[in-house]
Write an enzyme that holds these catalytic residues in place. Structure first.
Site, PDB file in Angstrom:
ATOM      1  N   ASP A 571       0.861  -1.188   0.000  1.00  0.00           N
ATOM      2  CA  ASP A 571       0.000   0.000   0.000  1.00  0.00           C
ATOM      3  C   ASP A 571       0.892   1.231   0.000  1.00  0.00           C
ATOM      4  O   ASP A 571       1.807   1.357   0.837  1.00  0.00           O
ATOM      5  CB  ASP A 571      -0.908  -0.005   1.234  1.00  0.00           C
ATOM      6  CG  ASP A 571      -1.927   1.114   1.169  1.00  0.00           C
ATOM      7  OD1 ASP A 571      -2.944   0.938   0.482  1.00  0.00           O
ATOM      8  OD2 ASP A 571      -1.686   2.159   1.810  1.00  0.00           O
ATOM      9  N   LEU A 572       0.650   2.169  -0.937  1.00  0.00           N
ATOM     10  CA  LEU A 572       1.464   3.381  -1.020  1.00  0.00           C
ATOM     11  C   LEU A 572       1.058   4.335   0.101  1.00  0.00           C
ATOM     12  O   LEU A 572      -0.134   4.647   0.274  1.00  0.00           O
ATOM     13  CB  LEU A 572       1.280   4.047  -2.375  1.00  0.00           C
ATOM     14  CG  LEU A 572       1.731   3.229  -3.605  1.00  0.00           C
ATOM     15  CD1 LEU A 572       1.506   4.040  -4.878  1.00  0.00           C
ATOM     16  CD2 LEU A 572       3.193   2.837  -3.471  1.00  0.00           C
ATOM     17  N   ASP A 614      -4.340   2.671  -4.675  1.00  0.00           N
ATOM     18  CA  ASP A 614      -2.892   2.585  -4.461  1.00  0.00           C
ATOM     19  C   ASP A 614      -2.505   1.247  -3.839  1.00  0.00           C
ATOM     20  O   ASP A 614      -1.467   1.138  -3.191  1.00  0.00           O
ATOM     21  CB  ASP A 614      -2.435   3.741  -3.565  1.00  0.00           C
ATOM     22  CG  ASP A 614      -3.155   3.733  -2.210  1.00  0.00           C
ATOM     23  OD1 ASP A 614      -4.100   2.921  -2.053  1.00  0.00           O
ATOM     24  OD2 ASP A 614      -2.764   4.524  -1.328  1.00  0.00           O
TER      25      ASP A 614
END
Length: 695
Positions: A571-572, A614
């Site tokens: 996960d960004l 994301d």
């Protein structure tokens, strides 16, 4: 059946009749020739085997004679060493006899020693005999007895070697097998046990004393003689039962040997029963033993002669059989060849008449006739040919009337072709193009005359020609085909076409009518839909559907093979800030660059996917924690590096959760849930790092 015969039909249809008949004749005669050769070869091998056995028997008689002399020499030498004054004279005579036998065996060794590989053993036998000469050996009576016995065993070994090398031991006939066994083994052992008993009993009679060890040895030899004698008699009786004609020559010597041996063994038993002084004369005892041994050797000689005659008779019979087989095979082959060439000549004459008649018809002579000169199918073909010519003459009269109607029909046919919206092509069953409408000219870019000079394969790309050939093969067998196929225009452009083709019967023969519809745009749309169903449109990575499918396959494979794999949730961090401040276009660029960096961190065989927003996932084929952790660390580092966007550089990081199969879950849902949990732990611990679910 048609498919099975197709190769033969294919071959024969490409040969003229002389070559066809030559090929059939070759195939017909070949099995007879091979079978005859194998039968004659087998018979010749049996003859050669019998000849080898007879060669081996040439050595059996002198070897037995040498054993006979050596056995008598053993007993005489024992008496000489014990002080018998008459023994030395007999020894001289025996050594002269041995010399004659050795010269005979030398001649045999010179002829067959290399063949039977017996030269070394024969040299050892001669060397041992030289050591037994009374002129060169002065030993004790017991030592002399032992050396003689060892020499006789050496001769026995040579006898058995010759029997094995010459094939006597492997004789295929049961009656001769029993004779071979009796001559080479039990009769030889019987004579040897009697010879040892003669030497011991004569020596004891000369000394007129009997020690306990000598009593034991003589008793053992008497028992051994009875046992081996019973075995020899059993083998000979079996041979006589199988070949009653041998009883006349072997029966009397067998009875004489039995009586002589029984008499000698009775005397030996009397010797054993005298507790103190021994009265019998040594010479009488020696002569009685000699009579028994001579009777056994006489029986062995008679059996050897019978064996030679039986094998020689078998060899003569095999020679006659071979001659008969060759003569019979030659007669059959000549008769078959005579009939085959007669058939070939008659067939070629009839074929020539048909060929000449057909040539006259081609040249326009419709009044030609073939007169059949046989009563077979060729006569029927000649009648059909005459009927065909008559029918052809009638048909030619109707042809002129049909020309105008045919011209009108062709004009209507051309008009219908040109009005069709789809491309329409007419070809023969071999694929040669015959007709095409205007839509076909537009679709493929060729003119009408150009198309008529082409083959259907000229309209196909190189890699699609084999499939087109299969279509025409299906049309030959089934009559209809419908499929999608790649086609090539004149300018080289490849298009997708929906083809419906059917085989139709026309006046000129079987034709193929095919309709082509350009579906290139439809195919492109379908491919785009299929791509979007499995891949993310923004990053080009596998999407959620394809990733879940690969995850399920990974679980099934690991369960079956007993290994593991790793699942990562990536996960960004702070991606929402980039989207809010720089806009969605900048966010899309960042996601595309993040996907490229992510793919560079994994190996071939691993999978990186975008689930949405994301969120990314990575599927690693290894479950080793060190390797998985190294890959996760590389991902953290490359995603933490600056991203160059249109408005400058931005920085984001990532949080990674890792679950391991099977430790953190045995199914895809559990692994996904646990990887998600581990990812949130990484975020809670400061982001920009990774965590294993099991930590």
């Amino acid at each position: 059946m048609k498919t099975l015969l197709r190769p033969a039909v294919f071959l024969l249809n490409r040969l003229s009749y002389p070559y066809k008949l030559a090929l059939i004749g070759f195939v017909l005669f070949l099995p007879f020739v091979v079978a005859g050769y194998l039968i004659v070869s087998e018979t010749s091998a049996d003859i050669s085997f019998a000849g080898r056995e007879l060669s081996g028997l040439r050595a059996v008689r002198p070897l037995k004679a040498l054993m006979h002399v050596a056995q008598e020499h053993r007993g005489t030498a024992r008496l000489a060493l014990l002080g018998d004054p008459e023994a030395p004279r007999r020894l001289d005579h025996l050594e002269q006899q041995a010399g004659e036998v050795i010269r005979e065996l030398d001649a045999f060794d010179a002829e067959f020693g290399r063949t039977f590989k017996s030269a070394d053993e024969w040299a050892q036998v001669k060397s041992r005999w030289n050591s037994l000469s009374r002129k060169t050996v002065a030993v004790s009576a017991e030592e002399s007895f032992s050396r003689h016995t060892a020499f006789i065993e050496c001769v026995q070994a040579l006898l058995l070697h010759v029997a094995d090398a010459s094939g006597l031991s492997l004789d295929p006939e049961l009656d001769t097998h029993y004779l071979v066994f009796a001559v080479t083994f039990p009769l030889t052992q019987w004579a040897e046990s009697l010879g040892q008993g003669r030497a011991l009993s004569a020596g004891m009679a000369w000394k007129q004393s009997l020690s306990p060890s000598e009593r034991y040895r003589l008793s053992k030899l008497a028992g051994e003689s009875q046992r081996v004698g019973a075995k020899a008699q059993t083998s000979l009786e079996a041979a006589l039962a199988l070949t009653p004609g041998l009883r006349e020559s072997i029966g009397s010597p067998l009875e004489e040997a039995r009586l002589a041996v029984d008499s000698f063994l009775s005397s030996a038993e009397e010797l054993l029963l005298q507790p103190d002084g021994i009265q019998p004369n040594s010479q009488a005892m020696f002569r009685q033993g000699t009579l028994a041994i001579d009777a056994v050797y006489k029986l062995s000689g008679v059996s050897l002669v019978a064996l030679q005659e039986t094998i020689r008779t078998r060899a003569d019979r095999l020679v006659l059989k071979r001659h008969a087989l060759i003569a019979f095979g030659a007669v059959v082959m000549l008769l078959t060849a005579y009939l085959f060439f007669g058939f070939t000549s008659a067939l070629m004459q009839q074929m020539g008449a048909l060929r000449r008649g057909a040539k006259e018809v081609v040249e326009g002579n419709l009044n030609t006739r073939i007169v059949p000169d046989s009563h077979d199918e060729m006569a029927l073909i000649a009648c059909f040919f005459n009927a065909m010519v008559d029918s052809l003459r009638d048909q030619m009269a109707r042809v002129a009337q049909g020309k105008t109607e045919l011209r009108r029909s062709e004009e209507k046919y051309r008009a219908l072709l040109d009005q069709a919206g789809d491309a329409l092509i007419v070809a023969d069953l071999d694929g040669n193009l015959l007709e095409a409408n205007r839509s076909a000219e537009k679709m493929f870019g060729y003119g009408q005359e150009e198309l008529r000079r082409l083959h259907v394969l000229d309209l196909c790309p190189e890699d699609a020609r084999e499939k087109m050939l299969q279509v025409f093969e299906a049309l030959r067998e089934c009559g209809f085909s419908h499929m999608e196929h790649q086609m090539r225009r004149k300018d080289g452009t490849v298009i997708s076409a929906d083809i419906s083709a059917a085989r139709v019967e026309y006046e000129t023969g079987m034709l193929v009518v095919a309709f082509f519809r350009d579906i290139s745009l439809i195919k492109e749309s379908q491919q785009r839909i299929e791509y979007l169903a499995n891949f993310d449109a923004l990053t080009g990575l596998p999407n959620r559907n394809l990733f879940h499918d690969r995850l399920k396959h990974a679980v099934a494979r690991a369960s079956r093979q007993g290994d593991g794999f790793a699942l990562m949730f990536v996960d960004l961090d702070n991606f929402k800030t980039v989207n809010d401040t720089l806009g969605h276009d900048a966010g899309d660029l960042l996601l595309q660059e993040a996907a490229r960096r992510l793919e560079k961190c994994i190996r071939d065989g691993d999978t990186a996917a975008r689930l949405g927003g994301d969120e990314f996932t990575v599927l690693l084929e290894t479950s080793e924690q060190a390797a998985v952790g190294g890959t996760a660390q590389r991902i953290v580092e490359v995603l933490a590096a600056a991203f160059a966007l249109r408005d400058g550089e931005v920085y984001v990081s990532c949080s990674i959760g890792i679950s391991i199969y099977p430790d953190d879950g045995a199914d895809d849902q559990t692994l996904m849930k646990n990887a998600d949990i581990a990812m949130y732990r990484a975020k809670q611990q400061g982001k920009n790092n990774f965590r294993f679910f099991g930590d």
